[in-house]
Design a protein around this motif. Structure first.
Motif, short mmCIF file in Angstrom:
data_model
loop_
_atom_site.label_atom_id
_atom_site.label_comp_id
_atom_site.label_asym_id
_atom_site.label_seq_id
_atom_site.Cartn_x
_atom_site.Cartn_y
_atom_site.Cartn_z
N GLU A 1 0.88 -1.18 -0.05
CA GLU A 1 -0.01 0.12 -0.09
C GLU A 1 0.72 1.42 0.13
OE1 GLU A 1 -3.74 1.82 -0.14
OE2 GLU A 1 -3.37 -0.12 -0.23
N GLN A 2 1.99 1.19 0.77
CA GLN A 2 2.93 2.56 0.94
C GLN A 2 4.14 2.08 1.40
OE1 GLN A 2 1.26 6.29 2.64
NE2 GLN A 2 2.68 6.02 3.87
N LEU A 3 5.26 2.65 0.86
CA LEU A 3 6.61 2.87 1.35
C LEU A 3 6.95 4.09 1.52
CD1 LEU A 3 8.48 0.28 -1.27
CD2 LEU A 3 8.08 0.00 1.32
N SER A 4 7.55 4.33 2.83
CA SER A 4 7.87 5.83 3.44
C SER A 4 9.55 5.48 3.95
CB SER A 4 6.98 6.23 4.27
OG SER A 4 6.92 5.35 5.31
N VAL A 5 10.28 6.58 3.74
CA VAL A 5 11.56 6.61 4.58
C VAL A 5 11.94 7.97 5.17
CG1 VAL A 5 13.96 6.65 3.79
CG2 VAL A 5 12.44 5.03 2.65
N THR A 6 12.38 7.96 6.14
CA THR A 6 12.64 8.95 7.34
C THR A 6 14.22 8.96 7.42
OG1 THR A 6 10.51 9.34 7.75
CG2 THR A 6 11.99 10.54 8.91
N LEU A 7 14.85 9.94 7.00
CA LEU A 7 16.26 9.99 7.61
C LEU A 7 16.39 10.74 8.89
CD1 LEU A 7 17.87 11.16 4.30
CD2 LEU A 7 17.55 8.91 5.11
N ASP A 8 17.64 10.42 9.39
CA ASP A 8 17.86 11.23 10.99
C ASP A 8 17.77 12.73 10.56
OD1 ASP A 8 19.84 12.25 13.06
OD2 ASP A 8 18.95 10.16 13.57
N ASP A 9 17.22 13.17 11.70
CA ASP A 9 17.18 14.80 11.52
C ASP A 9 18.54 15.49 11.57
OD1 ASP A 9 14.31 14.92 11.76
OD2 ASP A 9 14.13 14.69 13.85
N ASP A 10 19.78 15.04 12.00
CA ASP A 10 20.94 15.48 12.35
C ASP A 10 21.62 15.34 11.09
OD1 ASP A 10 20.38 15.82 15.14
OD2 ASP A 10 21.25 13.80 15.81
N LEU A 11 21.11 14.76 10.11
CA LEU A 11 21.93 14.74 8.76
C LEU A 11 21.67 15.86 7.91
CD1 LEU A 11 21.23 11.36 7.24
CD2 LEU A 11 23.23 11.99 8.78
N PRO A 12 22.86 16.46 7.40
CA PRO A 12 22.59 17.74 6.52
C PRO A 12 21.98 17.57 5.31
CG PRO A 12 24.79 16.73 6.30
CD PRO A 12 24.38 15.77 7.41
N VAL A 13 20.61 17.32 5.45
CA VAL A 13 19.93 17.12 4.07
C VAL A 13 19.27 18.42 3.69
CG1 VAL A 13 17.77 16.11 3.37
CG2 VAL A 13 19.12 15.17 5.22
N ASP A 14 19.49 18.78 2.41
CA ASP A 14 19.02 19.94 1.79
C ASP A 14 17.63 19.87 1.07
OD1 ASP A 14 18.84 22.36 0.48
OD2 ASP A 14 20.00 21.82 -1.25
N GLY A 15 16.62 20.11 1.97
CA GLY A 15 15.16 19.76 1.54
C GLY A 15 14.80 18.84 2.70
N THR A 16 13.85 18.16 2.04
CA THR A 16 13.24 17.30 3.14
C THR A 16 13.91 15.95 3.38
OG1 THR A 16 10.91 15.87 3.62
CG2 THR A 16 11.49 16.33 1.34
N ASN A 17 13.52 15.36 4.62
CA ASN A 17 14.35 14.24 4.84
C ASN A 17 13.32 13.11 4.98
OD1 ASN A 17 12.77 14.92 7.08
ND2 ASN A 17 14.38 13.93 8.69
N GLN A 18 12.17 13.22 4.08
CA GLN A 18 11.45 12.20 4.44
C GLN A 18 10.96 11.82 2.70
OE1 GLN A 18 7.75 13.42 6.47
NE2 GLN A 18 8.95 12.80 8.50
N GLY A 19 10.38 10.62 2.46
CA GLY A 19 9.92 10.38 1.03
C GLY A 19 9.06 9.31 1.19
#
Length: 425
Positions: A88-106
């Motif tokens: 039904e759904q696949l989602s990914v969330t990265l750690d908040d401490d990572l230097p992500v440019d933009g959203t850290n979720q997909g």
């Protein structure tokens, strides 16, 4: 990497169960069996869940492009997730401490294979642990959910290098072929003078014009070319200042810049890191040596967690005779004076670069030192640093600031014009 998927009920499934139980309770309270019909829909939905439609494995593939970068560069993190059957759904969330440019979720819906892409822009040198990505799998029907962690590995972030215009060279140089001209004569290319021919002189050195003028053979003298051996020594005993601009950050970036400059000029460069663990890399030649040097210093912040035992002991192979030793330190540890004393006993030419980001004013505490008193105590702190610099000068070291590339270039030009004060062997 294949991962096992273990499911649990979602909030929607829990609500259906609560509705079914509530309907049964109401039927028992009112005493009418017909009220049990209210429990039929949620129970039917829960019973219709098919375990056969739930994938029990998940394959994750992590890629970094590029796997190594310099501070401020853009790195693409791609996470490819594959399950045997559509979910039904696949989602990914990265750690908040990572230097992500933009959203850290997909999020991807009704899919069996998808690639999640994230942009990382690290701003500080490190062996950056990317930790784990939290992957959520929602089974068909939306009543079963699984959560698992996918390790992302490590990203090597090199410090930004700004090579100074004129790196210093010691007056005493080892007898190795290189690119730097010295006062002595040898087999170089720079003209040094003319002298009468002596037995054993190569015929190709005969200066025919002078020989004809003086009526006897004369040969051309040329300045010898030598190679500079440089050892960069980083003080990891102290680290003060804001994150990304602390004394250790200044030390590592300055060391990388100096190494790049010297290696580009054809010198041999080695490195020693002083911390809880002592690491060293012997002097090497060529631009390829830069990356092993930088790799060896990236662990200095991690090594600070190791307890320091005994006085610093620098191995002899790490310090070639006649080498120039560049010590990068904020001048906050008494161990630095002991290191300089041992270098002086070995007769090393020493240059000490003060890497404290900014000396605090009279009424402000130094950044990065919690609870540091002001007033008279701060004046005492200034005095201790001045005393340490004077002790280093008495031991044969030259102390210069290394606050920014402009002042570093000016300081190194001054050092280049002054002979080193280390004792010779």
């Amino acid at each position: 990497m294949p991962l096992s998927v273990r499911y649990g009920r979602t909030l929607a499934a829990a609500r259906l169960g609560v509705l079914a139980v509530a309907a049964v309770v109401v039927a028992l309270i009112v005493g009418h069996p017909a009220a049990l019909a209210l429990a039929a829909p949620p129970l039917l939905l829960l019973a219709m869940r098919s375990r056969r439609d739930r994938p029990d494995t998940l394959t994750a593939t992590v890629s970094l492009d590029p796997p190594r970068c310099v501070e401020g560069d853009t790195v693409t993190l791609a996470l490819r997730l594959t399950v045997p059957a559509p979910v039904e759904q696949l989602s990914v969330t990265l750690d908040d401490d990572l230097p992500v440019d933009g959203t850290n979720q997909g999020v991807a819906v009704r899919t069996a294979t998808t690639v999640f892409t994230f942009t990382l822009v690290p701003q500080c040198w490190a062996r950056l642990d990317l930790k784990h990505a939290l992957v959520t799998v929602l089974a068909p029907g939306g009543l079963d959910r699984a959560r698992l962690r996918v390790p992302l590995g490590e990203l090597t972030v090199y410090p930004q290098t700004v090579p100074p215009a004129a790196p210093p060279h010691p007056a005493r140089l080892p007898q190795l072929v290189g690119e730097h001209v010295v006062a002595g004569t040898g087999t170089g290319v720079e003209f040094a003078g003319i002298r009468p021919y002596q037995a054993g002189d190569p015929v190709r050195l005969v200066h025919w014009a002078s020989s004809a003028r003086y009526g006897r053979p004369h040969v051309v003298l040329r300045h010898a070319e030598r190679l500079t051996d440089v050892v960069l020594m980083i003080d990891g005993y102290s680290d003060v200042g804001p994150a990304g601009g602390s004394s250790l950050d200044v030390s590592v970036r300055t060391a990388a810049s100096l190494a790049a400059s010297w290696l580009a000029a054809g010198d041999r460069v080695g490195v020693v890191t002083l911390s809880g663990l002592l690491r060293w890399l012997p002097v090497g030649l060529g631009r390829r040596t830069l990356y092993p040097i930088v790799d060896s210093v990236l662990s200095v912040r991690r090594d600070r967690s190791v307890p320091i035992a005994g006085p610093p002991r620098i191995p002899l192979p790490a310090l070639p005779p006649g080498a120039l030793v560049v010590l990068l330190t904020p001048l906050l540890s008494d161990r630095v004076v002991e290191v300089v004393r041992r270098l002086g006993e070995r007769g090393m030419a020493m240059l000490v670069l003060d890497t404290l980001p900014a000396e605090p004013a009279a009424g402000a505490p130094p950044a990065g030192i919690d609870g540091f008193p002001g007033g008279a105590a701060l004046k005492l702190w200034h005095s201790e640093r001045a005393i340490m610099a004077r002790e280093i000068a008495e031991l044969g070291g030259m102390t210069l600031p290394a606050a920014d590339p402009a002042s570093l270039s000016a300081a190194l030009e001054l050092a280049r014009r002054m002979p080193p004060r280390g004792r010779s062997r």
